[in-house]
Design a protein around this motif. Structure first.
Motif, short mmCIF file in Angstrom:
data_model
loop_
_atom_site.label_atom_id
_atom_site.label_comp_id
_atom_site.label_asym_id
_atom_site.label_seq_id
_atom_site.Cartn_x
_atom_site.Cartn_y
_atom_site.Cartn_z
N SER A 82 45.44 18.24 42.01
CA SER A 82 44.98 18.15 43.77
C SER A 82 43.99 18.73 43.52
CB SER A 82 46.08 18.79 44.20
OG SER A 82 46.48 17.01 44.87
N SER A 83 43.00 18.67 43.98
CA SER A 83 41.92 20.08 44.55
C SER A 83 40.94 19.96 45.82
CB SER A 83 40.90 19.56 43.44
OG SER A 83 39.20 20.44 43.24
N PHE A 84 41.23 20.94 45.69
CA PHE A 84 40.53 21.33 47.79
C PHE A 84 40.59 22.28 47.36
CE2 PHE A 84 45.43 20.33 47.43
CZ PHE A 84 45.80 19.16 48.39
N ILE A 85 38.77 22.13 48.31
CA ILE A 85 38.23 23.09 48.32
C ILE A 85 36.99 23.67 49.56
CG2 ILE A 85 35.42 23.93 47.37
CD1 ILE A 85 35.45 22.63 44.81
N GLU A 86 36.88 24.25 50.68
CA GLU A 86 36.66 24.38 51.83
C GLU A 86 35.68 25.83 52.18
OE1 GLU A 86 37.67 25.34 56.41
OE2 GLU A 86 39.09 24.46 55.48
N GLN A 87 34.46 25.10 52.28
CA GLN A 87 33.55 25.89 52.22
C GLN A 87 32.80 26.20 53.57
OE1 GLN A 87 30.93 24.63 49.21
NE2 GLN A 87 31.28 26.23 47.85
N SER A 88 32.42 27.40 54.49
CA SER A 88 31.37 28.19 55.62
C SER A 88 30.31 28.06 55.11
CB SER A 88 32.56 28.32 56.54
OG SER A 88 32.96 29.50 56.08
N GLN A 145 36.31 29.41 51.30
CA GLN A 145 35.01 30.39 50.88
C GLN A 145 34.82 30.11 52.39
OE1 GLN A 145 32.72 28.81 48.09
NE2 GLN A 145 32.99 30.63 45.96
N THR A 146 34.65 31.60 52.98
CA THR A 146 34.40 31.62 54.07
C THR A 146 32.76 32.16 54.01
OG1 THR A 146 36.76 31.63 55.42
CG2 THR A 146 34.75 32.52 56.96
N GLY A 147 31.60 31.63 54.47
CA GLY A 147 30.17 32.26 54.89
C GLY A 147 29.96 33.17 55.82
N ASP A 148 28.80 33.81 56.45
CA ASP A 148 28.00 34.61 57.16
C ASP A 148 27.91 33.74 58.45
OD1 ASP A 148 27.28 36.54 58.84
OD2 ASP A 148 25.25 37.03 57.73
N ILE A 151 40.83 32.98 47.68
CA ILE A 151 39.97 32.52 49.03
C ILE A 151 38.88 33.47 49.43
CG2 ILE A 151 40.77 33.47 51.64
CD1 ILE A 151 43.43 32.13 50.94
N GLN A 152 37.57 33.47 49.79
CA GLN A 152 37.31 34.43 49.79
C GLN A 152 36.00 34.67 51.41
OE1 GLN A 152 34.77 33.38 46.39
NE2 GLN A 152 34.71 34.45 45.06
N GLN A 212 39.87 37.40 47.86
CA GLN A 212 38.64 38.61 48.33
C GLN A 212 38.48 38.89 49.49
OE1 GLN A 212 35.90 36.81 45.07
NE2 GLN A 212 36.88 38.37 43.26
N THR A 213 38.04 39.79 50.13
CA THR A 213 38.11 40.01 51.74
C THR A 213 36.93 40.42 52.05
OG1 THR A 213 40.05 40.92 52.57
CG2 THR A 213 40.42 38.84 52.48
N GLY A 214 36.35 41.02 50.88
CA GLY A 214 35.13 42.48 50.93
C GLY A 214 34.32 41.63 51.84
N ASP A 215 32.89 42.40 52.65
CA ASP A 215 31.88 41.55 53.01
C ASP A 215 30.36 42.13 51.86
OD1 ASP A 215 29.73 40.79 54.49
OD2 ASP A 215 29.87 42.68 55.58
N ALA A 216 30.78 40.77 51.15
CA ALA A 216 29.36 41.09 49.63
C ALA A 216 28.05 40.73 50.45
CB ALA A 216 30.00 40.37 49.00
N GLY A 217 27.49 41.25 50.12
CA GLY A 217 25.62 41.15 50.24
C GLY A 217 24.69 40.67 49.82
N GLY A 218 25.31 40.05 48.99
CA GLY A 218 24.87 38.92 48.49
C GLY A 218 24.28 39.00 46.94
N ALA A 219 23.15 38.62 46.22
CA ALA A 219 23.04 38.58 44.90
C ALA A 219 23.25 40.48 44.47
CB ALA A 219 21.71 37.80 44.06
N GLY A 220 23.41 41.24 44.84
CA GLY A 220 23.47 42.45 44.47
C GLY A 220 24.72 42.85 44.66
N SER A 221 25.55 42.44 45.10
CA SER A 221 27.08 42.46 45.22
C SER A 221 28.18 42.09 45.79
CB SER A 221 27.06 43.72 46.41
OG SER A 221 25.94 42.94 47.88
N PRO A 222 27.29 40.41 44.82
CA PRO A 222 28.29 39.22 45.10
C PRO A 222 29.94 39.82 44.75
CG PRO A 222 27.28 39.36 43.34
CD PRO A 222 26.94 40.21 43.48
N ASN A 223 31.02 38.71 45.28
CA ASN A 223 32.71 38.43 44.72
C ASN A 223 32.47 38.26 44.00
OD1 ASN A 223 32.84 41.58 45.89
ND2 ASN A 223 33.25 40.45 48.35
N ASP A 224 33.14 37.94 42.40
CA ASP A 224 33.91 36.74 41.96
C ASP A 224 34.61 36.46 41.84
OD1 ASP A 224 30.63 35.84 41.85
OD2 ASP A 224 30.53 36.96 40.17
N ALA A 225 35.21 35.50 42.15
CA ALA A 225 37.20 35.18 41.18
C ALA A 225 37.17 34.13 40.03
CB ALA A 225 37.27 34.62 42.72
#
Length: 648
Positions: A457-463, A431-434, A404-405, A377-390
């Motif tokens: 195995s588990s891999f989580i990366e957040q920015s 997950q790549t944030g603002d 990938i978000q 998911q590569t859309g520009d989600a705008g917060g609580a009102g328009s999130p992307n969930d997978a």
């Protein structure tokens, strides 16, 4: 595949036929006027019938029974009042051919009706219906063929007051059907229905309209059948394809608004492709082997966008059987849902919800062997009102899942569940944030739950800012790696990590690079646990805390916390219960507190603190104790207790 037949205008009526010198039947009727009726009945070999009618109140009826039949009908109405011209052709036996043209240019409302029935031998039917007047007109064509036939239907209207066109084709045997419906003006509607029974069928439906609804329905039973549906430039397009048998292919292309595409395929080696461009309020449903679970090797491809984007999109894929593959692409869409369910062996599902979109939801459920699921998911989600969930749920062996978000994601959730009978699991979430300095909080959440088996195995990366990552592993040989980086200036806000490992040989590695407050809570229960982590090593890091509990054999913990000069208020609490425990801790900054409790044999603790007002407490209550504490700075306090267990 047999050669496709294409009609060429009114030249269809040119029937220059050379028949045998014996038993030749020929009929030619040319009528002009009102209330015209023509009827031809021919039995025998070498038949030939030609009817030309120009007027109002036109009707033609041709019956041919016997060998080399050929029928041509041309009906033209250019009067003020259209009085429902109709034509009926019935051909039975041998090399039948029917060519039928109906033209209306008047301004009166009416109905053009063409009905062709052909049985046995080499049937060919061509129907052209055109209405170009200003009144409301209805065009109906009905073709019934057997024994390897070819049918071509062309319906065209330019009425400004609305038209409805209907084409029905029924074929048995090695058959081909081509339906083209072209409409302009307002209040138009088109319906095309094709039913083919037997093997090696081909059906193509082209519907083009400037307004209102289009409906295309294809039903094919047998092997090696192919269906193509193209609906363009109209709202309310509905396409339904049902194929029962093996090696069936279905292709649906839709454009514009309020679209519905449904494909039902039962059997082996079937493939479905659906493309919706510029979709607004669009629905896609693909069912493969839902009623016949013995089939396999089916593939499904769905693409929504990107030419004109799309809003309010819903895609549902269900695959039963072995070797299933599903691909869904949604690009530049908003309020888009994808649900893929695969029950069977060797499943692969790929979901891409790409640039420009927001409020996108993707769910993949795989119940079966050798599963592979990937979501991007590569859309520009705008917060609580328009999130992307997978979300990915895998119940079965040999599973792989990746999510990938990215694209300045905010308020996005990613969940992976590998449970029940899961064995060779591996999961990764990125997950790549603002990335903008001072950007809004991202509030990203990632959860990987591996509760079903071994070799996980588990891999989580957040920015970004203010993110949460959680990993649960219940089984053998588990590995967990979690990284939270903050934004490009290492501003992270509240970053939280939870890890719970229950089972053999667990390893947990975490890194929180942001400015804090960073919080990590790790619990390892089982054999041979190892935990290695760091917090706030790339700039100001305030309010860092680590809580680690290791219950089980051979535990090892290594922790590095804080920048040398800028970190502050760092807290570490380590509890090791079991055999061969080792804990190594390093802290930088001020106001530190470390508490290490080791309740096992072979314990060893090394603590290094640099900064102001440091405090270290070590309690080692069983054999082979060893403790080394080094503190630098002012206000330090050390308490080491060895060999005396606490009073219950």
């Amino acid at each position: 595949m047999m050669k496709k037949t294409i009609l060429a205008g009114a030249s269809i009526i040119a029937l220059s036929v050379s028949a045998p010198a014996f038993a030749q039947s020929t009929s030619t009727i040319d009528q002009t006027g009102t209330d015209l009726a023509a009827s031809v009945d021919q039995s025998g070999s070498g038949n030939d019938s030609e009817i030309i009618q120009d007027g109002t109140g036109i009707s033609a009826d041709v019956t041919q029974d016997g060998d080399d039949n050929l029928s041509g009908i041309l009906q033209t109405d250019d009067g003020a009042d259209l009085a429902d011209p109709s034509a009926v052709v019935s051909q039975t036996g041998n090399g039948n051919e029917s060519n039928l043209v109906q033209e209306s240019t008047g301004d009166g409302a009416g109905l053009l009706t063409a009905n062709v029935t052909q049985s046995f031998d080499g049937n060919t039917s061509g129907i052209i219906q055109t209405a170009s007047g200003g009144a409301t007109s209805n065009l109906d064509a009905d073709v019934s063929q057997s024994n390897g036939a070819t049918s071509t239907v062309l319906q065209s209207t330019t009425s400004t007051n609305g038209t409805n066109v209907t084409a029905i084709v029924t074929q048995d045997g090695l058959s081909e059907s081509l339906i083209t419906q072209v409409q302009s003006g307002t209040n138009t509607g088109a319906t095309a229905t094709v039913t083919q029974t037997g093997d090696d069928h081909f059906s193509r439906i082209d519907q083009t309209a400037s307004a209102r609804s289009q409906t295309a329905t294809v039903t094919q039973t047998g092997a090696n059948n192919s269906s193509e549906i193209d609906q363009v430039a109209a709202s309310g397009g509905t396409a339904t394809v049902t194929q029962s048998g093996t090696n069936g292919t279905s292709t649906i292309l839709q454009d514009r608004f309020s679209l519905t595409a449904t494909v039902n395929q039962d059997g082996d080696a079937n493939s479905s492709e659906i493309i919706q461009d510029g979709a607004f309020s669009a629905r896609v449903t693909v069912n493969q082997n839902v009623t016949n679970t013995a089939g396999g090797n089916n593939t499904s491809f769905v693409q929504v966008g990107p030419n004109n984007g799309g809003v309010d999109i819903d895609t549902v894929i269900t695959q039963e059987g072995s070797d299933n593959t599903s691909t869904v692409n949604q690009e530049d869409v908003s309020r888009a849902d994808v649900n893929v369910t695969q029950n069977g062996d060797g499943n692969t599902a790929t979901v891409d919800q790409l640039q420009g979109g927001d409020t996108m939801f993707a769910n993949v459920t795989q119940n079966g062997n050798g599963n592979d699921a990937q979501i991007e998911q590569t859309g520009d989600a705008g917060g609580a009102g328009s999130p992307n969930d997978a979300e990915i749920l895998q119940n079965g062996s040999g599973s792989f899942a990746g999510i990938i978000q990215q694209g300045n994601a905010r308020g996005e959730d990613a969940f992976i569940f590998q449970q029940a009978t899961a064995v060779d699991n591996e999961a990764a979430i990125l997950q790549t944030g603002d990335d903008a300095a001072g950007g809004a909080a991202n509030n990203l959440a990632a959860l990987i739950d591996q509760s079903g088996g071994s070799l996980n195995s588990s891999f989580i990366e957040q920015s970004g800012v203010t993110n949460t990552a959680e990993n649960v592993q219940d089984g053998s040989d588990n590995t967990s790696i979690i990284t939270q980086t903050g934004n490009h200036s290492f501003i992270a806000g509240v970053s939280t990590v939870f890890v719970d490992q229950i089972g053999d040989g667990n390893t947990s590695t975490f890194a929180q690079f942001g400015d804090g407050p960073n919080s990590t809570d790790i619990e390892q229960t089982g054999n041979g646990n190892t935990s290695n982590g760091s917090q706030g090593l790339n700039g100001e890091a305030t309010g860092n805390s680590i809580a680690l509990v290791q219950t089980g054999d051979g535990n090892t913990s290594t922790i590095n916390q804080g920048d040398l000069t800028t970190s502050d208020v760092n807290l570490i609490d380590v509890l090791q219960e079991g055999i061969d425990n080792t804990s190594t801790i390093s802290q930088n900054g001020s106001n530190h507190t470390i508490d290490v409790d080791q309740l096992a044999t072979g314990a060893s603790s090394t603590i290094t603190q640099t900064g102001d007002a440091n405090s270290a407490t070590v309690a080692q209550y069983t054999d082979a104790h060893s403790s080394t504490v080094t503190q630098g700075g002012s206000g330090n306090s050390v308490t080491v207790t060895q060999g005396v267990p606490p009073i219950p």
